[in-house]
Motif scaffolding. Structure first.
Motif, PDB file in Angstrom:
ATOM      1  N   HIS A  80      -7.285 -25.979  10.736  1.00 32.70           N
ATOM      2  CA  HIS A  80      -6.718 -25.208  11.847  1.00 32.70           C
ATOM      3  C   HIS A  80      -5.577 -24.311  11.351  1.00 32.70           C
ATOM      4  O   HIS A  80      -5.458 -23.151  11.758  1.00 32.70           O
ATOM      5  N   TYR A  81      -4.746 -24.860  10.481  1.00 40.19           N
ATOM      6  CA  TYR A  81      -3.602 -24.110   9.951  1.00 40.19           C
ATOM      7  C   TYR A  81      -4.057 -22.889   9.161  1.00 40.19           C
ATOM      8  O   TYR A  81      -3.573 -21.771   9.382  1.00 40.19           O
ATOM      9  N   VAL A  82      -5.009 -23.082   8.253  1.00 44.00           N
ATOM     10  CA  VAL A  82      -5.482 -21.978   7.420  1.00 44.00           C
ATOM     11  C   VAL A  82      -6.223 -20.942   8.267  1.00 44.00           C
ATOM     12  O   VAL A  82      -6.098 -19.735   8.044  1.00 44.00           O
ATOM     13  N   PHE A  83      -6.977 -21.402   9.262  1.00 45.90           N
ATOM     14  CA  PHE A  83      -7.656 -20.460  10.157  1.00 45.90           C
ATOM     15  C   PHE A  83      -6.627 -19.629  10.935  1.00 45.90           C
ATOM     16  O   PHE A  83      -6.811 -18.420  11.124  1.00 45.90           O
ATOM     17  N   ALA A  84      -5.538 -20.270  11.375  1.00 46.52           N
ATOM     18  CA  ALA A  84      -4.470 -19.541  12.068  1.00 46.52           C
ATOM     19  C   ALA A  84      -3.875 -18.478  11.152  1.00 46.52           C
ATOM     20  O   ALA A  84      -3.577 -17.356  11.595  1.00 46.52           O
ATOM     21  N   LEU A  85      -3.709 -18.807   9.868  1.00 42.64           N
ATOM     22  CA  LEU A  85      -3.232 -17.815   8.902  1.00 42.64           C
ATOM     23  C   LEU A  85      -4.197 -16.639   8.817  1.00 42.64           C
ATOM     24  O   LEU A  85      -3.778 -15.478   8.763  1.00 42.64           O
ATOM     25  N   GLY A  86      -5.501 -16.952   8.802  1.00 39.85           N
ATOM     26  CA  GLY A  86      -6.508 -15.893   8.719  1.00 39.85           C
ATOM     27  C   GLY A  86      -6.467 -14.973   9.926  1.00 39.85           C
ATOM     28  O   GLY A  86      -6.534 -13.747   9.783  1.00 39.85           O
ATOM     29  N   VAL A  87      -6.329 -15.554  11.118  1.00 41.83           N
ATOM     30  CA  VAL A  87      -6.250 -14.750  12.340  1.00 41.83           C
ATOM     31  C   VAL A  87      -4.976 -13.901  12.332  1.00 41.83           C
ATOM     32  O   VAL A  87      -4.997 -12.717  12.695  1.00 41.83           O
ATOM     33  N   ALA A  88      -3.859 -14.513  11.900  1.00 39.92           N
ATOM     34  CA  ALA A  88      -2.587 -13.787  11.851  1.00 39.92           C
ATOM     35  C   ALA A  88      -2.672 -12.608  10.887  1.00 39.92           C
ATOM     36  O   ALA A  88      -2.200 -11.495  11.196  1.00 39.92           O
ATOM     37  N   ARG A  89      -3.295 -12.818   9.747  1.00 39.40           N
ATOM     38  CA  ARG A  89      -3.421 -11.745   8.763  1.00 39.40           C
ATOM     39  C   ARG A  89      -4.313 -10.622   9.290  1.00 39.40           C
ATOM     40  O   ARG A  89      -4.059  -9.439   9.061  1.00 39.40           O
ATOM     41  N   PHE A  90      -5.380 -10.992  10.019  1.00 34.13           N
ATOM     42  CA  PHE A  90      -6.257  -9.969  10.578  1.00 34.13           C
ATOM     43  C   PHE A  90      -5.525  -9.137  11.630  1.00 34.13           C
ATOM     44  O   PHE A  90      -5.657  -7.910  11.665  1.00 34.13           O
TER      45      PHE A  90
END
Length: 274
Positions: free
Chosen positions: A198-208
């Protein structure tokens, strides 16, 4: 009944995408990214809100980490080095914000830095026995040194002091690659437990969202934003850094969504991912 059909359709699409060759997958990913940009441009009128949203999603990701560390009492699967790189670029960016421009991003960055330092403290001292040090084997000088060299060579051409301009470039470059140690940990373990995923996916969404903010701003100003950032290679490097950090996490995000659609709580990564 409708929900079951929806899940079945999503599962069928996922299987179809999985069977496609790598080049087709990349084209599909690019098409999805462009479609998402078009959607955001239509829905979000003030594109500065995308940057704030990116910071907010990052904060949600850190909140997930805090829950994992306090309730689960384990830091297994987390990269201490990614947290340290995150704290480093946030600290440098905060310094630049105070001496160059002070706005809402400064407040958000302060909150994010404080919570990141707390995560580092928990991993280093309170939950040290659960830290997978042997898996967290990415040499951070592989990213810190190149970022430092690049910031000396390519930095903003504003009226600010050279130290401030180089520092700003350094934090932009370092943010783009700060997640690499975390991806190495996941590559070494192959199995990612839910909270870390969940944490890494949140990073991915934030970066996008951050990347979308810059791309849409450039389109809206018809390229004038790049000119406003300065001359030389710096404007292009800012945009490139945003794109790079988005694509670094794109593959993981695909498998995260695939796992979520399949109803799997634990994410298992195939060989060659991240």
């Amino acid at each position: 009944m409708g929900m079951k059909r929806g899940k079945g359709a999503l599962h069928a699409v996922t299987l179809w995408v999985r069977r496609q060759p790598p080049k087709v997958k990349w084209l599909l990913g690019l098409f999805a990214a462009v479609a998402a940009l078009v959607f955001l441009r239509m829905v979000v009128h003030d594109h500065d809100n995308l940057f704030v949203a990116a910071e907010a999603v990052h904060a949600i990701g850190i909140a997930v980490l805090i829950y994992k560390l306090t309730k689960e009492k384990t830091c297994a699967g987390l990269s201490l080095k990614t947290q340290e790189l995150t704290a480093l670029f946030l600290a440098v960016r905060l310094y630049c914000s105070f001496v160059m421009e002070y706005d809402i991003h400064t407040i958000l960055d302060t909150a994010t830095l404080v919570t990141t330092l707390w995560v580092i403290y928990m991993i280093r001292f309170k939950l040290r026995s659960t830290y997978m040090e042997d898996k967290d084997n990415f040499a951070i000088y592989y990213v810190v040194v190149p970022c430092a060299v690049m910031s000396l060579l390519i930095h903003p051409s504003t009226v600010h002091h050279i130290i401030n301009r180089v520092s700003w470039a350094f934090c932009v470059y370092l943010e783009a690659v700060s997640v690499l140690p975390q991806l190495r940990v996941m590559q070494n373990t192959k199995i990612v437990e839910p909270f870390t995923a969940h944490y890494v996916f949140a990073l991915g969404v934030a970066r996008f969202l951050s990347c979308a903010h810059w791309v849409l701003q450039v389109l809206d100003t018809r390229g004038r934003l790049l000119t406003a950032l300065g001359y030389g290679l710096w404007p292009s490097m800012v945009l490139l850094s945003e794109v790079v950090q988005t694509f670094i996490l794109a593959d993981f995000c695909y498998y995260y969504v695939k796992s979520l659609v399949g109803g799997q709580l634990v994410l298992r990564l195939p060989s060659g991912v991240v």
